[in-house]
Design a protein around this motif. Structure first.
Motif, PDB file in Angstrom:
ATOM      1  N   ARG A   6       0.857  -1.179   0.000  1.00 38.43           N
ATOM      2  CA  ARG A   6       0.000   0.000   0.000  1.00 38.43           C
ATOM      3  C   ARG A   6       0.895   1.232   0.000  1.00 38.43           C
ATOM      4  O   ARG A   6       2.073   1.180   0.371  1.00 38.43           O
ATOM      5  CB  ARG A   6      -0.919   0.007   1.218  1.00 38.43           C
ATOM      6  N   VAL A  38       0.903   5.430   1.164  1.00 40.47           N
ATOM      7  CA  VAL A  38       0.210   6.442   1.980  1.00 40.47           C
ATOM      8  C   VAL A  38       0.940   7.773   1.861  1.00 40.47           C
ATOM      9  O   VAL A  38       2.161   7.849   2.050  1.00 40.47           O
ATOM     10  CB  VAL A  38       0.143   6.028   3.466  1.00 40.47           C
ATOM     11  N   GLU A  93       0.924  11.261   3.788  1.00 38.84           N
ATOM     12  CA  GLU A  93       0.492  11.781   5.090  1.00 38.84           C
ATOM     13  C   GLU A  93       0.901  13.256   5.194  1.00 38.84           C
ATOM     14  O   GLU A  93       2.075  13.579   5.388  1.00 38.84           O
ATOM     15  CB  GLU A  93       1.135  10.956   6.196  1.00 38.84           C
ATOM     16  N   ASN A 112      -3.298  14.076   1.812  1.00 39.04           N
ATOM     17  CA  ASN A 112      -3.556  12.883   2.623  1.00 39.04           C
ATOM     18  C   ASN A 112      -4.314  11.885   1.759  1.00 39.04           C
ATOM     19  O   ASN A 112      -5.443  12.144   1.340  1.00 39.04           O
ATOM     20  CB  ASN A 112      -4.384  13.235   3.864  1.00 39.04           C
ATOM     21  N   GLU A 165      -4.581   7.414   1.012  1.00 41.73           N
ATOM     22  CA  GLU A 165      -4.142   6.033   1.210  1.00 41.73           C
ATOM     23  C   GLU A 165      -4.554   5.201   0.004  1.00 41.73           C
ATOM     24  O   GLU A 165      -5.714   5.208  -0.404  1.00 41.73           O
ATOM     25  CB  GLU A 165      -4.748   5.434   2.481  1.00 41.73           C
ATOM     26  N   TYR A 223       4.678   6.786   2.746  1.00 42.83           N
ATOM     27  CA  TYR A 223       4.922   5.394   3.121  1.00 42.83           C
ATOM     28  C   TYR A 223       4.740   4.499   1.897  1.00 42.83           C
ATOM     29  O   TYR A 223       3.801   4.674   1.113  1.00 42.83           O
ATOM     30  CB  TYR A 223       3.922   4.929   4.178  1.00 42.83           C
ATOM     31  N   ASP A 228       4.948  -0.368   5.125  1.00 44.30           N
ATOM     32  CA  ASP A 228       5.021   0.230   6.460  1.00 44.30           C
ATOM     33  C   ASP A 228       6.267   1.103   6.632  1.00 44.30           C
ATOM     34  O   ASP A 228       6.564   1.551   7.739  1.00 44.30           O
ATOM     35  CB  ASP A 228       5.022  -0.879   7.526  1.00 44.30           C
TER      36      ASP A 228
END
Length: 371
Positions: free
Chosen positions: A3, A5, A7, A23, A25, A61, A64
């Motif tokens: 994934r 992301v 942020e 922002n 995801e 990201y 993780d």
């Protein structure tokens, strides 16, 4: 697989802000399309993810792992550009294998990956050719193959079809969609072409002036645009907009622009409520929801509007009709090709009152939309 992301990600060059506090995801294996006009920040957001631009603030990201300071080569991404960026002196095979050779991948593994990618893309017969011996579409497939052999966690596409002619764009669009289904990898795709976005994406992220406007599935963006910009950007031809006022009562509520008066349906009246009477609004109707009275779909709630035909464009399976009301308000209708309309004709067009979108005039946010 991974994934992605964003942020609170911001990219600025001094006082010029390219992307402002993004922002977003993107789940593993999703096909997300970033769309918007030139200068909206979509390519900048992609280049920041790739590590080709250093972000000003926030985090990015992949999986993780925060990759803000990770070099591009270590981010486990592969990028396909608008320009094919192939080495002209190398064969197709060598172009596809070059990145793997730099990583000291074993020769047998390189050959296996190149042959598999060539088979997926249907370019096995081109492996001995050089770029100048191929068409634009074939070169773009080679660029795709060069990305595939790396087996990345995320594929990034920056307007990869812009250099192709119309027919090849449609063909390659379908090939990229099939490629996503076959590889099951996260795809992030940048384009200014909303038709590409609608036909390819699991979700579309609409941007304007570096700011995320709305992110949703193609159908929900089309049916429930969050503001005037999204409503006008998604759909071709674009939605018609009229400045007007909410009038009447809760029993009979209208939007009135002078030359145009549309009675609102129950669900829109419920969304607006008593407090909206007298409110200045923008109301929008898509061209496909305006019909020639003789060829309108059965069962619609129609409102007839008098107008004069200005221009017609025959598209084969439909006609785009440009019309002007008696108060000089212009709009476009997509009508049945059997409609015999000529410039100068006076006609009553049937607006589907069940498909009217209402936006606040000051904020341009959607305040009532069909269910």
């Amino acid at each position: 697989m991974a994934r992605v992301v964003y942020e609170d990600m911001t990219k600025a060059w001094g006082d010029v802000i390219g992307v402002n506090k993004l922002n977003l995801e993107i789940p593993d294996k999703e096909f997300l399309v970033l769309v918007g006009p030139s200068g909206c920040g979509k390519s900048t957001a992609l280049r920041c993810l790739a590590g080709l631009e250093e972000i000003t603030s926030g985090n990015i990201y992949i999986g993780d792992r925060v990759v803000n300071d990770v070099p591009p080569k270590d981010r486990d991404i592969a990028m396909v550009f608008q320009s094919y960026a192939l080495y002209p002196h190398m064969t197709v095979y060598d172009n596809m294998a070059f990145g793997l050779k730099l990583r000291k991948t074993p020769k047998a593994e390189i050959d296996k990956r190149v042959q598999e990618a060539a088979k997926i893309l249907g370019i096995t017969q081109l492996l001995d050719r050089k770029p100048k011996q191929m068409s634009g579409g074939q070169r773009q497939r080679v660029a795709l193959g060069r990305a595939i052999v790396r087996d990345p966690a995320v594929f990034l596409f920056d307007e990869p079809l812009s250099n192709l002619d119309a027919k090849l764009r449609v063909q390659t669009r379908a090939e990229i969609s099939k490629l996503h289904q076959r590889l099951g990898t996260t795809f992030i795709y940048v384009t200014h072409d909303q038709v590409e976005a609608l036909t390819m994406a699991d979700r579309i992220c609409v941007m304007k002036d570096g700011v995320l406007q709305q992110v949703d599935s193609p159908q929900r963006l089309y049916d429930h645009p969050g503001n005037v910009f999204v409503a006008g950007f998604i759909g071709s031809p674009a939605m018609n907009f009229f400045s007007g006022t909410v009038t009447g009562t809760l029993d009979e509520m209208y939007v009135d622009s002078g030359g145009l008066r549309i009675r609102l349906q129950k669900d829109e009246v419920e969304q607006l409520g008593q407090k909206s009477i007298g409110r200045e609004v923008i109301f929008g109707v898509r061209p496909e929801d305006i019909h020639h009275p003789r060829y309108k779909p059965a069962g619609i709630t129609e409102q007839l509007v008098e107008a004069t035909v200005d221009v017609t464009e025959l598209m084969g399976n439909e006609i785009f009709v440009y019309l002007v009301t008696n108060t000089d308000q212009s709009f476009i209708a997509r009508v049945d090709p059997r409609a015999d309309l000529r410039p100068g004709d006076k006609v009553q067009m049937a607006f589907n009152a069940e498909k009217v979108h209402i936006f606040d005039r000051a904020s341009e946010k959607n305040i009532a939309t069909p269910h």
